[in-house]
Enzyme design. Structure first.
Site, PDB file in Angstrom:
ATOM      1  CB  THR A  97      -0.941  -0.005   1.215  1.00 61.44           C
ATOM      2  OG1 THR A  97      -1.821  -1.134   1.115  1.00 61.44           O
ATOM      3  CG2 THR A  97      -1.760   1.268   1.276  1.00 61.44           C
ATOM      4  CG  ASP A 181      -2.750  -1.977  -2.136  1.00 63.87           C
ATOM      5  OD1 ASP A 181      -1.931  -2.908  -2.059  1.00 63.87           O
ATOM      6  OD2 ASP A 181      -3.044  -1.231  -1.185  1.00 63.87           O
ATOM      7  CG  ASN A 220       6.664  -2.320   5.944  1.00 58.59           C
ATOM      8  OD1 ASN A 220       6.556  -1.110   5.789  1.00 58.59           O
ATOM      9  ND2 ASN A 220       5.991  -3.190   5.212  1.00 58.59           N
ATOM     10  CD  GLU A 449       5.787  32.347  -0.716  1.00 56.56           C
ATOM     11  OE1 GLU A 449       4.789  32.203  -0.010  1.00 56.56           O
ATOM     12  OE2 GLU A 449       6.158  33.472  -1.153  1.00 56.56           O
TER      13      GLU A 449
END
Length: 500
Positions: A97, A181, A220, A449
């Site tokens: 994912t 997925d 993980n 910026e």
């Protein structure tokens, strides 16, 4: 000119040549006439579509223009690439994912119409069905063929709903890449998906994520319990439940391999780019981009900080040393940043990027003295305003009336004479984006910026149209944190600094 040279014919399909003849950046597609806005969207904590989360799971609006889009066509798709379904493969906790979201972010950034389809989202959407949430999280649900007939039928229904939505995405919304997925752990199921999508003229690319590094796997797995499945769960109970889900999946899971899957186009990624195995790929433009990205992508749960540099009103070519106000400013940035870390200490593994301008190099010295790694990158030099530098809107309108009108119409892509556009900046910093994807450490970027706007646009999946008008006050440090399902933004206020 020889008379036997045929003239250039007009396009047989109206509008196909307009990207070159009429409009360089075409935000919409003349073919996307039936956009499906009913597809499932992530809404894990009621913060989706708010200012503090990115837009990666939102449907792509018709006016969307990607910040690093390389070219535009009326179809909205890249020539010759066709429709591609990327099918993720892997055991739970292997970062599918995380990787699918990161890949979607990168492809959208490049101008490829890409959409995520998480099977887990479709399952969670059924929480209010006749089968309660506990059954949808039960051991039986995560087996390939549940013994409970109700669960088995619901599981098949959920999968078919998502597959049908993928087909609609290609046919109705003119999508180019869909990312599927799910575990997809059985060889025969992968073959069924291949045959089904091929029958719809959709190519398939399988990507399997494998982690054989125990430390990386454990980290993980800890991060995986931040999934929407475990919202409001006790962390220890969530971890135990997730590990049990892994054991169930391991009992039936089949890796991709060349002997039994020689007809499949697939990529196996070991430990996130440490090693890759590629099978039966046509190295076209998009596939090559995907492979290159996978070589750089890592699991990410850290933060990227952005602080504006001092002396922002200088002319582009000016490069003076930092002054006293600049020194005071960067000290306040340093002290504010300290408060965001444990024990009020900036970690020595923080990576700091600045431009090669003298004042930004000198601004980074306080971080170097703290033991941080500091890199000076010429790509971080602010946007060059060219002949427009120092001119007010009234002066621009008088001196460059035509350019001024074009700029008002498209401030992201337009260049004044001898100037850069925001699009130029986006293409210039792509190597830094890929380098940033490799990192697992927190990063501080001290920049003008104009540069921060581009990085923000990438990390927050912004529309290019919006980027030139995003404001980053001098008295704020912007913190963007990678999470399992989206990036989240937080503002750290720097006290005693003017809000300009």
């Amino acid at each position: 000119m020889s008379s036997d040279i045929a003239p250039i014919e007009e396009s047989k399909i109206p509008g196909n040549h307009s990207a070159r003849k009429i409009q360089r950046w075409n935000p919409s597609s003349i073919y996307a006439t039936n956009i499906d806005n009913s597809s499932i969207q992530i809404d894990t904590d009621n913060t989706n579509n708010t200012d503090n989360t990115d837009a990666i799971h939102n449907n792509i609006p018709l006016n969307h223009i990607s910040p690093a889009q390389m070219y535009s066509t009326d179809s909205g798709n890249m020539f010759h690439a066709g429709s591609i379904c990327i099918i993720m493969v892997g055991l739970p906790g292997r970062g599918k994912t995380n990787l699918s979201i990161s890949l979607c972010r990168y492809l959208r950034w490049l101008g490829v119409r890409t959409k995520l389809f998480h099977l887990g989202d479709y399952r969670r959407k059924n929480n209010n069905s006749d089968l309660n949430f506990e059954k949808l999280m039960s051991n039986s649900y995560f087996t390939p063929s549940p013994e409970n007939l109700d669960i088995k039928l619901l599981k098949l229904k959920i999968k078919n709903n998502m597959i049908n939505d993928i087909v609609k995405y290609f046919s109705n919304s003119n999508g180019q890449i869909a990312i599927y997925d799910a575990i997809n752990g059985l060889s025969n199921e992968r073959l069924e998906l291949l045959n089904f999508f091929n029958s719809k003229n959709i190519k398939c690319l399988f990507i399997e994520t494998i982690i054989d590094n125990i430390n990386l796997l454990n980290e993980n797995i800890k991060d995986s319990v931040n999934s929407p499945d475990y919202l409001n769960w006790d962390p220890e109970i969530a971890l135990e439940n997730f590990k049990n889900r892994i054991k169930i999946s391991e009992s039936y899971y089949q890796n991709l391999d060349i002997k039994s899957n020689s007809n499949l186009s697939f990529i196996q990624s070991f430990n996130f780019g440490e090693k890759m195995l590629i099978n039966n790929l046509k190295h076209d433009f998009l596939t090559t981009k995907i492979v290159y990205y996978l070589l750089n992508a890592k699991i990410k749960s850290h933060s990227i900080y952005f602080a504006r540099c001092s002396l922002n009103k200088l002319n582009f070519k000016d490069d003076p040393p930092i002054n006293e106000n600049g020194k005071n400013y960067i000290n306040k940035i340093f002290n504010t940043l300290k408060n965001d870390f444990p024990n009020n200490e900036i970690p020595k593994d923080l990576i700091v990027w600045t431009s090669t301008r003298l004042r930004t190099i000198q601004s980074s010295e306080i971080f170097k003295e703290n033991g941080c790694t500091v890199k000076h990158r010429p790509e971080l030099t602010q946007l060059n305003p060219g002949a427009a530098e120092g001119l007010s809107n009234d002066q621009l309108k008088e001196k460059f009336n035509s350019d001024y009108c074009k700029y008002i119409d498209d401030p992201y892509h337009h260049r004044y004479p001898r100037a850069e556009s925001y699009h130029d900046l986006a293409l210039k910093i792509e190597p830094l984006i890929l380098e940033m994807e490799k990192l697992s450490n927190d990063v501080l970027i001290i920049a003008d910026e104009t540069i921060i706007r581009i990085f923000y646009g990438y990390l927050m999946a912004s529309n290019a149209i919006d980027i030139p008008s995003i404001k980053f006050p001098q008295n704020e440090i912007i913190k963007i944190t990678y999470h399992t399902y989206n990036n989240q933004i937080e503002k750290l206020i720097v006290n005693d600094i003017d809000n300009e």
